[in-house]
Scaffold this motif. Sequence first.
Motif, short mmCIF file in Angstrom:
data_model
loop_
_atom_site.label_atom_id
_atom_site.label_comp_id
_atom_site.label_asym_id
_atom_site.label_seq_id
_atom_site.Cartn_x
_atom_site.Cartn_y
_atom_site.Cartn_z
N GLU A 184 72.45 20.62 -14.42
CA GLU A 184 72.97 20.45 -13.61
C GLU A 184 73.57 21.71 -12.69
O GLU A 184 74.54 21.43 -11.55
CB GLU A 184 74.46 19.76 -14.42
CG GLU A 184 74.89 21.27 -15.16
CD GLU A 184 73.84 21.62 -16.00
OE1 GLU A 184 74.25 22.26 -17.48
OE2 GLU A 184 72.31 20.59 -16.67
N LYS A 185 73.04 22.37 -12.25
CA LYS A 185 73.82 24.18 -12.48
C LYS A 185 72.83 23.65 -10.80
O LYS A 185 72.29 23.02 -10.49
CB LYS A 185 72.84 25.28 -12.76
CG LYS A 185 73.11 24.97 -13.95
CD LYS A 185 72.53 26.21 -14.87
CE LYS A 185 72.75 26.40 -16.66
NZ LYS A 185 73.81 25.07 -16.70
N ALA A 224 67.84 29.70 -9.86
CA ALA A 224 66.66 29.28 -9.76
C ALA A 224 65.70 29.22 -10.86
O ALA A 224 66.28 30.11 -11.77
CB ALA A 224 66.13 30.54 -8.83
N ASN A 225 64.83 28.93 -11.78
CA ASN A 225 64.31 28.49 -12.24
C ASN A 225 62.30 29.13 -11.65
O ASN A 225 62.06 28.30 -11.44
CB ASN A 225 63.90 27.53 -13.46
CG ASN A 225 63.45 28.12 -14.67
OD1 ASN A 225 62.38 28.38 -14.93
ND2 ASN A 225 63.96 26.66 -15.31
N SER A 226 62.04 30.08 -12.16
CA SER A 226 60.29 30.35 -11.78
C SER A 226 59.38 28.70 -12.29
O SER A 226 58.29 29.12 -12.07
CB SER A 226 59.82 31.28 -11.33
OG SER A 226 59.73 32.15 -13.49
N SER A 227 59.75 28.39 -13.05
CA SER A 227 59.03 27.57 -14.38
C SER A 227 59.64 26.41 -14.34
O SER A 227 59.13 25.22 -15.28
CB SER A 227 58.37 28.06 -15.64
OG SER A 227 59.64 28.25 -16.78
N LEU A 228 60.88 25.69 -13.84
CA LEU A 228 61.25 24.47 -13.69
C LEU A 228 60.68 23.57 -13.81
O LEU A 228 60.53 22.69 -13.68
CB LEU A 228 62.21 24.54 -12.20
CG LEU A 228 62.35 23.62 -11.80
CD1 LEU A 228 63.98 23.38 -12.94
CD2 LEU A 228 63.35 22.95 -10.23
N PHE A 229 58.93 23.56 -12.87
CA PHE A 229 58.00 22.41 -12.50
C PHE A 229 56.92 22.90 -13.89
O PHE A 229 56.65 21.08 -13.80
CB PHE A 229 57.70 22.46 -11.01
CG PHE A 229 58.68 21.86 -10.03
CD1 PHE A 229 59.80 20.71 -10.21
CD2 PHE A 229 59.39 23.32 -8.93
CE1 PHE A 229 60.61 21.04 -9.36
CE2 PHE A 229 59.90 22.90 -7.87
CZ PHE A 229 60.39 21.53 -8.38
N LYS A 230 56.79 23.84 -14.78
CA LYS A 230 55.77 23.41 -15.10
C LYS A 230 56.07 22.62 -16.68
O LYS A 230 56.90 22.48 -16.90
CB LYS A 230 56.21 24.68 -16.70
CG LYS A 230 54.68 25.10 -17.43
CD LYS A 230 54.57 26.70 -17.88
CE LYS A 230 53.84 26.71 -19.38
NZ LYS A 230 52.42 26.00 -18.59
N ASP A 231 54.56 21.54 -16.47
CA ASP A 231 55.14 19.79 -17.52
C ASP A 231 55.38 19.12 -17.19
O ASP A 231 55.98 18.50 -18.17
CB ASP A 231 55.03 20.47 -18.98
CG ASP A 231 53.37 21.67 -19.46
OD1 ASP A 231 52.51 21.48 -19.28
OD2 ASP A 231 54.28 23.08 -19.99
N ALA A 232 56.10 19.34 -16.31
CA ALA A 232 57.45 18.25 -15.71
C ALA A 232 56.59 17.11 -15.19
O ALA A 232 55.57 17.40 -14.38
CB ALA A 232 58.10 18.66 -14.63
#
Length: 175
Positions: free
Chosen positions: A17-18, A24-32
């Motif tokens: 929601e941010k 920002a999050n460098s691992s946002l897509f990991k395992d998504a």
Amino acid sequence: DVLKPRFVGGHPLAGSEKAGAHSANSSLFKDASWVLCKNEFSTDAACRLVECMVLNTGAETVWCAADIHDEWMSAISHLPHILAYSLADSAHRIIPPNLRHISGGSFRDGSRVSDSNPELWTGILLANRTNCSSAIARCSEWLRRLQQALDSSDEQAVHELLSRAHRAKREFLEL
């Protein structure tokens, strides 16, 4: 040939929601999961390229038709946002400002995505309005049945509704 469109639709199922660079999050897509939708403009080469780019983020790809994507998203993304906004608004109307600190984890978890940008979500909901309306109708029917069971003090009906939903949640997330 270089100017021909090669569009491949894509929807990463990750985020928060941010907003803003500070979130920002460098691992946002990991395992998504990342849903990809081929269409009349999608060449095989473009599909392979987009899938390769997605896989390189650490996400997994799921291919489906755009209309299926829209139906699925109404259930697993759009309706949860709708319910979070509803929960936040409903609680705000009955909890006095000086007592709002009493809310616990279930309210925080259930309303978390209501902190998302309303302008963005207005557009998303209107773009998928037919599927969202159907998702709301399904949810409203379940809530109506629960309300009837509560109004009539029907313990068995309440338990059956909750148990069915409990099983559905566990089955849904079995991987």
